[in-house]
Design a protein around this motif. Structure first.
Motif, short mmCIF file in Angstrom:
data_model
loop_
_atom_site.label_atom_id
_atom_site.label_comp_id
_atom_site.label_asym_id
_atom_site.label_seq_id
_atom_site.Cartn_x
_atom_site.Cartn_y
_atom_site.Cartn_z
N UNK A 1 0.81 -1.22 0.00
CA UNK A 1 0.00 0.00 0.00
C UNK A 1 0.85 1.27 0.00
N UNK A 2 1.86 1.42 0.88
CA UNK A 2 2.66 2.65 0.83
C UNK A 2 3.32 2.88 -0.52
N UNK A 3 3.83 1.83 -1.15
CA UNK A 3 4.46 1.99 -2.46
C UNK A 3 3.44 2.35 -3.52
N UNK B 1 0.77 4.07 -2.92
CA UNK B 1 0.43 5.47 -2.66
C UNK B 1 1.49 6.39 -3.26
N UNK B 2 2.76 6.05 -3.07
CA UNK B 2 3.83 6.83 -3.69
C UNK B 2 3.64 6.90 -5.20
N UNK B 3 3.37 5.75 -5.79
CA UNK B 3 3.18 5.66 -7.24
C UNK B 3 2.04 6.57 -7.69
N UNK B 4 0.94 6.54 -6.95
CA UNK B 4 -0.22 7.36 -7.28
C UNK B 4 0.09 8.85 -7.15
N UNK B 5 0.75 9.22 -6.05
CA UNK B 5 0.97 10.64 -5.78
C UNK B 5 1.98 11.26 -6.73
N UNK B 6 2.81 10.46 -7.36
CA UNK B 6 3.73 11.01 -8.36
C UNK B 6 2.98 11.52 -9.59
N UNK B 7 1.75 11.08 -9.77
CA UNK B 7 0.94 11.53 -10.90
C UNK B 7 0.06 12.72 -10.55
N UNK B 8 0.05 13.07 -9.28
CA UNK B 8 -0.85 14.11 -8.78
C UNK B 8 -0.13 15.45 -8.77
N UNK B 9 -0.83 16.50 -9.21
CA UNK B 9 -0.34 17.86 -9.12
C UNK B 9 -1.19 18.63 -8.11
N UNK B 10 -0.58 19.65 -7.50
CA UNK B 10 -1.34 20.47 -6.56
C UNK B 10 -0.83 20.31 -5.16
N UNK B 11 -1.75 20.34 -4.19
CA UNK B 11 -1.38 20.32 -2.78
C UNK B 11 -2.01 19.11 -2.10
N UNK C 1 -3.32 8.39 6.01
CA UNK C 1 -3.92 7.17 5.49
C UNK C 1 -3.63 6.02 6.44
N UNK C 2 -4.28 4.88 6.18
CA UNK C 2 -4.07 3.71 7.03
C UNK C 2 -4.28 2.43 6.26
N UNK C 3 -3.52 1.42 6.63
CA UNK C 3 -3.79 0.05 6.24
C UNK C 3 -4.30 -0.66 7.49
N UNK C 4 -4.33 -1.97 7.47
CA UNK C 4 -4.76 -2.69 8.66
C UNK C 4 -3.77 -2.65 9.79
N UNK C 5 -2.53 -2.23 9.51
CA UNK C 5 -1.51 -2.23 10.55
C UNK C 5 -0.60 -1.01 10.53
N UNK C 6 -0.82 -0.08 9.60
CA UNK C 6 0.08 1.06 9.44
C UNK C 6 -0.69 2.37 9.37
N UNK C 7 -0.11 3.39 9.96
CA UNK C 7 -0.58 4.77 9.81
C UNK C 7 0.41 5.49 8.91
N UNK D 1 7.37 16.86 1.02
CA UNK D 1 7.85 15.75 0.21
C UNK D 1 8.18 14.50 1.00
N UNK D 2 7.87 14.47 2.29
CA UNK D 2 8.21 13.31 3.13
C UNK D 2 7.01 12.38 3.27
N UNK D 3 7.29 11.08 3.34
CA UNK D 3 6.28 10.08 3.71
C UNK D 3 6.76 9.36 4.96
N UNK D 4 5.88 9.26 5.95
CA UNK D 4 6.17 8.45 7.13
C UNK D 4 5.19 7.27 7.17
N UNK D 5 5.73 6.10 7.46
CA UNK D 5 4.92 4.89 7.65
C UNK D 5 5.14 4.44 9.08
N UNK D 6 4.06 4.42 9.87
CA UNK D 6 4.15 4.16 11.30
C UNK D 6 3.43 2.85 11.61
N UNK D 7 4.11 1.97 12.30
CA UNK D 7 3.52 0.71 12.74
C UNK D 7 3.94 0.45 14.18
#
Length: 488
Positions: free
Chosen positions: A165-167, A169-179, A184-190, A234-240
């Motif tokens: 899921x985090x990867x 999300x990265x892939x998706x957000x590289x296509x996104x422009x703007x702010x 977000x969350x998975x079953x075990x990650x914030x 530009x940072x992504x944090x994955x918390x578990x």
């Protein structure tokens, strides 16, 4: 069934509407209760609707979305019992993209079921190429459930070939422009992520053995969480619970352009931005304004509540006494009454009342955070004069708002912005006040800590609503005919 709420501020459409607020908690018992408290502290960022998604090992994902205030929906024990688990995210909304007064399907967080498990996402900001993305996705078979630009992220994630899921999300957000500031969350990650410019805020906190992501620090305080740091642009944090906080930077580094209007109006005054107290910054805006635009008067009065810190700063610097010349009715709710034409004609009097004994015979300086359409400023001026004021002088704690925002703030079309069609002198005559002065853009930069003012070659903040210089081209709006500022 949830009913549709009336528009926020039914008697006043003359303020920039807050974007949204996002919040997430992991590693605590009944995380959804913490999220509800956090969303309550972020209510100023979105008053149309709110939602919470939680995850529990036994029950999986659970979601509740409602129109209206957090206090009216997420304080009932019977409802909160349906959101068990140590992991939850939430969102409060004021619609900026998608239809206004939208259906419940437009309320976030959005949820998607992927081959590797479910994920929910809450987004603060605005995707400026959402129309193009939606068209492409629909042509490729995606079926949208909402009118929100944020749903594009879920569909882009679904089409990604990345392994988790985090990867994705990265892939998706590289296509996104703007702010975008996303929780977000998975079953075990914030998961928390900010766009490369860092336009919208996002902070990290710690509560007991758990972690918190929030739009503002004031929403950490309400649950007794300790502020750790801002999520960097530009940072992504994955918390578990297993690995704690893992950080990386999936986007190309660019100079940050945080929204300067967060300092002026959007953020709560008890929040901290970039290590600076929002209250102290607004106080300093008033100081700078008094230096730039002095005037002989008897009283400095704020237009409550957002003009108060700047008015105090103006008073301290000028030596003119500060006074509560306008009193706000704190119990004027959004569902007060169905506004008939007669009630509408009362305008701001339902929310504000003049302290007549204080105002009569005085030369009054009114300090407000901004002028958008000018309709409210004119009504307030009339109330002050009706109370017997000798003179009315407006001092505005932001530069003229002459351009719409496309990064998560609901602003009128450009031709409806007073500063887009009038000079400062023309606005003064239109409002029929004795004087009108705005803080300069350089003065605002000094107030937020940039001693040399604004670097015109590389602005330190996003100030497009004042300057017309957009750090990300609003491609969807340009396609619809919006004209950018001509090069000087």
């Amino acid at each position: 069934m949830s009913r549709q709420m009336p528009p926020a501020h039914p008697f006043d459409d003359d303020k920039l509407k807050e974007e949204c607020g996002v919040y997430g908690v992991i590693g605590v018992t009944d995380a959804a209760n913490f999220v509800a408290l956090g969303l309550h502290a972020l209510q100023h960022r979105g008053q149309e609707a709110g939602g919470i998604v939680s995850h529990d090992a036994e029950q999986g994902f659970n979601s509740v979305r409602r129109f209206g205030y957090v206090r009216d929906n997420f304080t009932r024990h019977s409802l909160m019992e349906t959101l068990p688990g140590p992991l939850a995210i939430g969102h409060v909304r004021y619609s900026t993209a998608g239809s206004k007064g939208a259906a419940i399907r437009d309320v976030q967080p959005f949820f998607g079921e992927f081959s590797m498990g479910g994920a929910a996402i809450a987004h603060n900001g605005n995707i400026t190429n959402a129309n193009a993305l939606r068209k492409e996705l629909v042509e490729r078979g995606s079926i949208f459930q909402s009118s929100s630009d944020s749903e594009c992220i879920i569909h882009l994630m679904a089409r990604s070939l990345q392994r988790n899921i985090p990867e994705r999300m990265e892939d998706a957000l590289r296509r996104v422009e703007g702010a975008f500031s996303i929780v977000a969350m998975t079953g075990s990650e914030l998961i928390g992520v900010r766009d490369p410019l860092g336009v919208r805020p996002l902070v990290l906190g710690q509560v007991a053995d758990g972690w918190v992501l929030s739009s503002e620090t004031c929403a950490l305080d309400i649950i007794g969480a300790t502020y750790v740091r801002e999520i960097e642009p530009g940072e992504m944090v994955v918390i578990s619970e297993k690995h704690g906080v893992e950080s990386h930077y999936p986007f190309r580094r660019v100079p940050a352009r945080f929204c300067i209007f967060e300092h002026v109006y959007f953020s709560r005054p008890d929040s901290i931005i970039g290590g600076r107290s929002v209250y102290e910054t607004r106080h300093q805006i008033g100081v700078e304004l008094a230096r730039e635009a002095p005037v002989d008067a008897d009283l400095v009065c704020p237009v409550p509540d957002s003009g108060t810190p700047a008015a105090i700063g103006f008073s301290h610097e000028s030596g003119i006494p500060y006074a509560m010349g306008i009193i706000r009715n704190q119990y004027m709710g959004r569902t007060f009454i169905e506004p008939t034409e007669q009630i509408r004609n009362m305008g701001v009097r339902l929310k504000l009342n003049v302290n007549r004994a204080l105002i009569k015979g005085k030369r009054v300086i009114l300090v407000d955070d901004s002028v958008v359409r000018g309709t409210t400023s004119r009504k307030i001026k009339e109330m002050i004069l009706d109370a017997g004021a000798k003179e009315v002088h407006f001092r505005i704690a932001s530069p003229p708002t002459a351009w719409p925002c496309f990064y998560g703030v609901d602003t009128p079309q450009r031709e409806k912005l007073l500063a887009a069609t009038m000079t400062e002198d023309e606005m003064r005559d239109h409002l029929q006040v004795d004087s009108l002065k705005f803080i300069s853009l350089n003065g605002l930069y000094r107030a937020v800590g940039e001693a040399e003012g604004r670097n015109s070659n590389c602005p330190q903040y996003c100030d497009a609503c004042f300057s017309g210089e957009y750090p990300v081209a609003p491609s969807d709006m340009i396609e619809q005919g919006f004209e950018l500022k001509a090069a000087e």
